[in-house]
Design a protein around this motif. Sequence first.
Motif, PDB file in Angstrom:
ATOM      1  N   GLU A  42       0.837  -1.202   0.000  1.00 29.79           N
ATOM      2  CA  GLU A  42       0.000   0.000   0.000  1.00 29.79           C
ATOM      3  C   GLU A  42       0.870   1.251   0.000  1.00 29.79           C
ATOM      4  OE1 GLU A  42      -3.731  -1.993   2.543  1.00 29.79           O
ATOM      5  OE2 GLU A  42      -2.416  -0.498   3.472  1.00 29.79           O
ATOM      6  N   ALA A  43       1.956   1.218   0.769  1.00 26.48           N
ATOM      7  CA  ALA A  43       2.851   2.372   0.848  1.00 26.48           C
ATOM      8  C   ALA A  43       3.469   2.694  -0.505  1.00 26.48           C
ATOM      9  CB  ALA A  43       3.945   2.103   1.880  1.00 26.48           C
ATOM     10  N   ALA A  44       3.906   1.664  -1.209  1.00 29.05           N
ATOM     11  CA  ALA A  44       4.507   1.876  -2.524  1.00 29.05           C
ATOM     12  C   ALA A  44       3.492   2.456  -3.504  1.00 29.05           C
ATOM     13  CB  ALA A  44       5.077   0.562  -3.050  1.00 29.05           C
ATOM     14  N   ALA A  45       2.260   1.961  -3.446  1.00 30.19           N
ATOM     15  CA  ALA A  45       1.220   2.456  -4.348  1.00 30.19           C
ATOM     16  C   ALA A  45       0.882   3.912  -4.054  1.00 30.19           C
ATOM     17  CB  ALA A  45      -0.025   1.583  -4.233  1.00 30.19           C
ATOM     18  N   VAL A  79       2.632  12.287   2.753  1.00 28.95           N
ATOM     19  CA  VAL A  79       2.945  11.665   4.043  1.00 28.95           C
ATOM     20  C   VAL A  79       2.179  10.358   4.147  1.00 28.95           C
ATOM     21  CG1 VAL A  79       2.740  11.889   6.565  1.00 28.95           C
ATOM     22  CG2 VAL A  79       3.367  13.879   5.191  1.00 28.95           C
ATOM     23  N   LEU A  80       2.802   9.356   4.778  1.00 29.40           N
ATOM     24  CA  LEU A  80       2.139   8.083   5.033  1.00 29.40           C
ATOM     25  C   LEU A  80       1.987   7.872   6.525  1.00 29.40           C
ATOM     26  CD1 LEU A  80       4.059   5.757   2.534  1.00 29.40           C
ATOM     27  CD2 LEU A  80       1.883   6.930   2.171  1.00 29.40           C
ATOM     28  N   CYS A  81       0.787   7.511   6.944  1.00 26.61           N
ATOM     29  CA  CYS A  81       0.553   7.103   8.329  1.00 26.61           C
ATOM     30  C   CYS A  81       0.550   5.576   8.348  1.00 26.61           C
ATOM     31  CB  CYS A  81      -0.778   7.644   8.843  1.00 26.61           C
ATOM     32  SG  CYS A  81      -1.169   7.122  10.533  1.00 26.61           S
ATOM     33  N   VAL A  82       1.517   4.997   9.052  1.00 27.15           N
ATOM     34  CA  VAL A  82       1.645   3.548   9.117  1.00 27.15           C
ATOM     35  C   VAL A  82       0.903   3.055  10.348  1.00 27.15           C
ATOM     36  CG1 VAL A  82       3.235   1.601   9.150  1.00 27.15           C
ATOM     37  CG2 VAL A  82       3.921   3.748   8.055  1.00 27.15           C
ATOM     38  N   GLN A  83      -0.179   2.328  10.117  1.00 19.74           N
ATOM     39  CA  GLN A  83      -1.064   1.899  11.207  1.00 19.74           C
ATOM     40  C   GLN A  83      -0.827   0.428  11.535  1.00 19.74           C
ATOM     41  OE1 GLN A  83      -5.059   0.871  10.325  1.00 19.74           O
ATOM     42  NE2 GLN A  83      -5.917   2.103  11.972  1.00 19.74           N
ATOM     43  N   GLY A  84      -0.423   0.162  12.767  1.00 24.00           N
ATOM     44  CA  GLY A  84      -0.142  -1.195  13.202  1.00 24.00           C
ATOM     45  C   GLY A  84      -1.341  -1.898  13.804  1.00 24.00           C
ATOM     46  N   PRO A  85      -1.199  -3.180  14.156  1.00 27.75           N
ATOM     47  CA  PRO A  85      -2.325  -3.987  14.634  1.00 27.75           C
ATOM     48  C   PRO A  85      -2.823  -3.624  16.029  1.00 27.75           C
ATOM     49  CG  PRO A  85      -0.283  -5.236  14.769  1.00 27.75           C
ATOM     50  CD  PRO A  85       0.041  -3.976  14.028  1.00 27.75           C
ATOM     51  N   GLU A  86      -2.044  -2.851  16.785  1.00 28.88           N
ATOM     52  CA  GLU A  86      -2.477  -2.474  18.128  1.00 28.88           C
ATOM     53  C   GLU A  86      -3.434  -1.284  18.114  1.00 28.88           C
ATOM     54  OE1 GLU A  86       0.680  -2.487  17.110  1.00 28.88           O
ATOM     55  OE2 GLU A  86       1.722  -4.123  18.140  1.00 28.88           O
ATOM     56  N   ALA A  87      -3.613  -0.658  16.970  1.00 29.75           N
ATOM     57  CA  ALA A  87      -4.442   0.545  16.871  1.00 29.75           C
ATOM     58  C   ALA A  87      -5.907   0.238  17.146  1.00 29.75           C
ATOM     59  CB  ALA A  87      -4.299   1.171  15.484  1.00 29.75           C
ATOM     60  N   VAL A  90       7.843  -0.573   5.623  1.00 28.23           N
ATOM     61  CA  VAL A  90       7.350   0.532   4.798  1.00 28.23           C
ATOM     62  C   VAL A  90       8.493   1.460   4.420  1.00 28.23           C
ATOM     63  CG1 VAL A  90       5.931   2.624   4.847  1.00 28.23           C
ATOM     64  CG2 VAL A  90       4.972   0.444   5.622  1.00 28.23           C
ATOM     65  N   HIS A  91       9.360   1.762   5.383  1.00 25.95           N
ATOM     66  CA  HIS A  91      10.486   2.665   5.108  1.00 25.95           C
ATOM     67  C   HIS A  91      11.399   2.100   4.016  1.00 25.95           C
ATOM     68  CE1 HIS A  91      13.484   5.731   5.819  1.00 25.95           C
ATOM     69  NE2 HIS A  91      14.402   4.824   6.082  1.00 25.95           N
ATOM     70  N   ASP A  92      11.432   0.796   3.886  1.00 30.78           N
ATOM     71  CA  ASP A  92      12.263   0.159   2.865  1.00 30.78           C
ATOM     72  C   ASP A  92      11.775   0.443   1.445  1.00 30.78           C
ATOM     73  OD1 ASP A  92      14.081  -0.947   4.625  1.00 30.78           O
ATOM     74  OD2 ASP A  92      13.109  -2.920   4.688  1.00 30.78           O
ATOM     75  N   VAL A  93      10.493   0.821   1.302  1.00 30.63           N
ATOM     76  CA  VAL A  93       9.942   1.003  -0.042  1.00 30.63           C
ATOM     77  C   VAL A  93       9.606   2.454  -0.367  1.00 30.63           C
ATOM     78  CG1 VAL A  93       8.994  -1.337  -0.030  1.00 30.63           C
ATOM     79  CG2 VAL A  93       7.533   0.581   0.642  1.00 30.63           C
ATOM     80  N   LEU A 124       7.018   9.454   7.558  1.00 32.17           N
ATOM     81  CA  LEU A 124       6.070   8.509   8.128  1.00 32.17           C
ATOM     82  C   LEU A 124       5.525   8.995   9.457  1.00 32.17           C
ATOM     83  CD1 LEU A 124       8.063   5.194   7.484  1.00 32.17           C
ATOM     84  CD2 LEU A 124       6.483   6.377   5.940  1.00 32.17           C
ATOM     85  N   ILE A 125       4.265   8.670   9.702  1.00 29.70           N
ATOM     86  CA  ILE A 125       3.625   8.857  11.001  1.00 29.70           C
ATOM     87  C   ILE A 125       3.324   7.465  11.526  1.00 29.70           C
ATOM     88  CG2 ILE A 125       1.625   9.786  12.228  1.00 29.70           C
ATOM     89  CD1 ILE A 125       1.332  11.834   9.949  1.00 29.70           C
ATOM     90  N   ALA A 126       3.805   7.149  12.717  1.00 29.74           N
ATOM     91  CA  ALA A 126       3.578   5.827  13.311  1.00 29.74           C
ATOM     92  C   ALA A 126       2.322   5.858  14.163  1.00 29.74           C
ATOM     93  CB  ALA A 126       4.787   5.416  14.160  1.00 29.74           C
ATOM     94  N   ALA A 127       1.477   4.830  14.020  1.00 34.46           N
ATOM     95  CA  ALA A 127       0.204   4.813  14.737  1.00 34.46           C
ATOM     96  C   ALA A 127      -0.137   3.420  15.229  1.00 34.46           C
ATOM     97  CB  ALA A 127      -0.921   5.319  13.824  1.00 34.46           C
ATOM     98  N   GLY A 128      -0.605   3.351  16.474  1.00 36.31           N
ATOM     99  CA  GLY A 128      -1.105   2.085  16.996  1.00 36.31           C
ATOM    100  C   GLY A 128      -0.482   1.647  18.299  1.00 36.31           C
ATOM    101  N   GLY A 129      -1.228   1.812  19.404  1.00 30.24           N
ATOM    102  CA  GLY A 129      -0.803   1.269  20.681  1.00 30.24           C
ATOM    103  C   GLY A 129       0.229   2.074  21.432  1.00 30.24           C
ATOM    104  N   LEU A 130       0.473   3.318  21.041  1.00 32.13           N
ATOM    105  CA  LEU A 130       1.451   4.158  21.738  1.00 32.13           C
ATOM    106  C   LEU A 130       0.760   4.816  22.934  1.00 32.13           C
ATOM    107  CD1 LEU A 130       3.047   5.741  18.550  1.00 32.13           C
ATOM    108  CD2 LEU A 130       3.803   3.720  19.822  1.00 32.13           C
TER     109      LEU A 130
END
Length: 327
Positions: free
Chosen positions: A146-149, A157-165, A190-193, A198-204
């Motif tokens: 999804e990030a590459a697309a 900007v990309l918000c990367v949403q993890g499973p804890e969100a 995601v950073h690799d592609v 990036l904005i990190a999201a989920g469980g913080l």
Amino acid sequence: MPKLLETITCPVLPAPMAGGPTTPALVRAAQQAGSFGALGLGSASVEAAQRAIEDCAGMRFGVNLFYPQRELTAAEHAAAESLATEENAVLSDVSLTFGWHEKLSAALNGGAAVLWSMFGAFTTEEVERIHAAGAEAWTTVTTPEEAAAATARGVDVLCVQGPEAGGHRGVWDPAAEPDQRPLAELVAAVHDVTDLPLIAAGGLRTSEDVATALSWPGVRAVSCGSAFLLSEEAGTSERNRELLRRGGDTVSTRAFSGRYARGLETAYARAHPDLPLVYPYLNAVLKPRRARHDAEVDYCLVGTQVEKLNGGSVAQILGQLLPNGHV
């Protein structure tokens, strides 16, 4: 780096929560504290979205919208019909576009600084339109693909949403099983592609969590939603405030709405672990029971570690989350 993320002094952003929690008052409070807030208007009517945007006049604000969902397959629609029959309800027409085009225009006309998409990315043409209005295009992603697309379409900007969100997982394919990699691993993948911020999201939940996330490659800010559900400025219902204070386990399941979402576990969630994709029809079917506060079908979307959520003002919560050394 896009200009907006360069200008904020607080890299903790209250997440745009649909359904009422993210109010114009919450967005205003975030701005006053040096942060940035976006309205969660994905599930709002076009009229309600317009009013919320108008209430943000004079502020720097963003608008988060739900990308139009594909039509349900015949089997998925039959499953939705079956659920309605079980509830003695009639399956009404539900928009699968979420008023996307009308809300996008309202946000740009209303002076939004950021247009933020959920469940999919803006088209190249829409990104160009957003940029022409002097705004930025942000997109939530849950996989490197999804990030590459999104990067290829020109978003900022990309918000990367993890499973804890808490809330709905922003997977683009509504039938797909969400990526379950921990947030740190997902951000790295995601950073690799992409070279986008990036904005990190989920469980913080703590300043230590935030400091750790800000140290990951590419991360320029974090997004916290559940942390603000009990804030004074949030539009969280009294019923859900009661449930959040009571606490309990959370689970990621389709059983809340038909799309994967994380919330407080209910009897309905335990009884329907394999619910097929029926989003967004399920909410309408169960609305009468939820309006009666039927505990079996309570709808309180929230992330992990509910016991760590506190009340107070948005400014106070931001102060608790902000790591030492950040001004």
